[in-house]
Design an enzyme around this catalytic site. Structure first.
Site, PDB file in Angstrom:
ATOM      1  N   HIS A   8      61.796  29.560  -0.274  1.00 36.41           N
ATOM      2  CA  HIS A   8      63.093  30.155  -0.756  1.00 36.41           C
ATOM      3  C   HIS A   8      64.153  29.949   0.516  1.00 36.41           C
ATOM      4  CE1 HIS A   8      61.302  31.797  -4.389  1.00 36.41           C
ATOM      5  NE2 HIS A   8      61.725  30.430  -4.912  1.00 36.41           N
ATOM      6  N   LYS A  12      63.115  30.114   4.697  1.00 38.69           N
ATOM      7  CA  LYS A  12      62.872  28.837   5.158  1.00 38.69           C
ATOM      8  C   LYS A  12      62.582  28.960   6.605  1.00 38.69           C
ATOM      9  CE  LYS A  12      65.314  25.945   1.933  1.00 38.69           C
ATOM     10  NZ  LYS A  12      64.306  25.846   0.976  1.00 38.69           N
ATOM     11  N   THR A  34      58.876  20.568  -0.253  1.00 38.61           N
ATOM     12  CA  THR A  34      60.032  20.308  -1.035  1.00 38.61           C
ATOM     13  C   THR A  34      61.307  20.051  -0.089  1.00 38.61           C
ATOM     14  OG1 THR A  34      60.545  22.882  -1.097  1.00 38.61           O
ATOM     15  CG2 THR A  34      59.613  21.850  -3.227  1.00 38.61           C
ATOM     16  N   GLY A  35      62.345  19.540  -0.679  1.00 39.37           N
ATOM     17  CA  GLY A  35      63.522  18.834   0.176  1.00 39.37           C
ATOM     18  C   GLY A  35      63.701  19.361   1.513  1.00 39.37           C
ATOM     19  N   THR A  36      64.699  20.237   1.316  1.00 39.09           N
ATOM     20  CA  THR A  36      65.324  21.032   2.773  1.00 39.09           C
ATOM     21  C   THR A  36      64.418  21.596   3.531  1.00 39.09           C
ATOM     22  OG1 THR A  36      67.372  21.232   1.348  1.00 39.09           O
ATOM     23  CG2 THR A  36      66.816  22.364   3.752  1.00 39.09           C
ATOM     24  N   THR A  37      63.188  22.268   2.866  1.00 34.34           N
ATOM     25  CA  THR A  37      62.026  22.707   3.533  1.00 34.34           C
ATOM     26  C   THR A  37      61.299  21.852   4.514  1.00 34.34           C
ATOM     27  OG1 THR A  37      61.862  24.572   2.025  1.00 34.34           O
ATOM     28  CG2 THR A  37      60.078  24.141   3.495  1.00 34.34           C
ATOM     29  N   SER A  54      64.375  18.830  -3.892  1.00 32.54           N
ATOM     30  CA  SER A  54      64.544  20.127  -3.456  1.00 32.54           C
ATOM     31  C   SER A  54      63.869  21.000  -4.957  1.00 32.54           C
ATOM     32  CB  SER A  54      65.971  20.547  -3.774  1.00 32.54           C
ATOM     33  OG  SER A  54      66.287  22.058  -3.729  1.00 32.54           O
ATOM     34  N   GLY A  55      63.387  22.221  -4.569  1.00 30.15           N
ATOM     35  CA  GLY A  55      62.856  23.084  -5.731  1.00 30.15           C
ATOM     36  C   GLY A  55      63.258  23.091  -6.902  1.00 30.15           C
ATOM     37  N   ASP A  60      59.450  21.816  -7.042  1.00 27.03           N
ATOM     38  CA  ASP A  60      58.320  22.529  -7.512  1.00 27.03           C
ATOM     39  C   ASP A  60      57.152  21.975  -8.679  1.00 27.03           C
ATOM     40  OD1 ASP A  60      59.609  24.567  -5.732  1.00 27.03           O
ATOM     41  OD2 ASP A  60      60.377  25.375  -7.234  1.00 27.03           O
ATOM     42  N   ASP A  80      61.193  34.531  -1.901  1.00 25.76           N
ATOM     43  CA  ASP A  80      61.923  35.578  -1.581  1.00 25.76           C
ATOM     44  C   ASP A  80      62.049  36.381  -3.049  1.00 25.76           C
ATOM     45  OD1 ASP A  80      64.027  37.421  -1.309  1.00 25.76           O
ATOM     46  OD2 ASP A  80      65.628  35.787  -1.040  1.00 25.76           O
ATOM     47  N   HIS A  87      65.187  28.651 -10.929  1.00 26.38           N
ATOM     48  CA  HIS A  87      64.248  27.834 -11.339  1.00 26.38           C
ATOM     49  C   HIS A  87      63.053  28.854 -11.576  1.00 26.38           C
ATOM     50  CE1 HIS A  87      64.084  27.683  -6.982  1.00 26.38           C
ATOM     51  NE2 HIS A  87      62.798  27.127  -7.100  1.00 26.38           N
ATOM     52  N   ASP A  90      59.985  27.473 -13.128  1.00 20.60           N
ATOM     53  CA  ASP A  90      59.223  26.633 -12.205  1.00 20.60           C
ATOM     54  C   ASP A  90      58.291  27.213 -11.322  1.00 20.60           C
ATOM     55  OD1 ASP A  90      60.449  24.369 -13.800  1.00 20.60           O
ATOM     56  OD2 ASP A  90      61.933  24.202 -12.539  1.00 20.60           O
ATOM     57  N   ARG A  96      50.981  29.936 -11.383  1.00 21.13           N
ATOM     58  CA  ARG A  96      50.003  29.978 -12.575  1.00 21.13           C
ATOM     59  C   ARG A  96      48.910  28.592 -12.234  1.00 21.13           C
ATOM     60  NH1 ARG A  96      49.380  26.997 -16.990  1.00 21.13           N
ATOM     61  NH2 ARG A  96      51.368  26.295 -16.914  1.00 21.13           N
TER      62      ARG A  96
END
Length: 141
Positions: A8, A12, A34-37, A54-55, A60, A80, A87, A90, A96
């Site tokens: 989150h 990051k 995921t994208g920015t990460t 991105s998530g 995700d 976080d 989301h 997700d 899960r």
């Protein structure tokens, strides 16, 4: 091993520091993010990272699809817990799926430290035995 990296916004920097510290352990594995990460990890470490969306835009779920196909071995998801996430369903679905498919999941720095120590010792090699086994059997009881 296939390793997913998600964080989150407020986490990051923590994940990037973690990836930087353990670059020697991680560079021999296939990394997904995921994208920015993913962009931040690449910029800070020069590690090879396959980036998904991105998530909130489906990243995700893309990682979740790999988990459902038993193609992910480990997930670092620095969450976080104090900030509402748009989301959230997700996120819960991804967690899960990790439980359903017995995918080791670290949601914070402390659990990530334990999993990376196990990864470096070879403790997660059992994942190679369960790959390709398909869906686990569900018991209706």
């Amino acid at each position: 091993m296939n390793i997913a990296c998600i964080a989150h916004d407020k986490k990051k920097d923590d994940l990037v520091q973690f990836m930087t510290a353990y670059k020697p352990v991680l560079e021999s594995h296939s990394l997904f993010a995921t994208g920015t990460t993913g962009t931040k990890i690449i910029e800070a470490t020069d590690l090879s990272v396959h980036r998904f969306r991105s998530g909130p835009l489906g990243g995700d779920q893309q990682i979740g699809a790999m988990i459902a196909e038993n193609k992910m071995d480990l997930v670092f998801f620095f969450r976080d817990p104090l900030t509402a996430q748009p989301h959230e369903p997700d996120i819960n679905a991804l967690i899960r799926l990790c439980d359903v498919y017995s995918i080791p999941l670290a949601t914070n720095m402390a659990s990530a430290e334990i999993l990376i120590a196990g990864l470096s010792r070879g403790d997660l090699e059992w994942r190679g035995l369960v790959k390709g086994k398909g869906r686990p059997e569900f018991n209706e009881n």
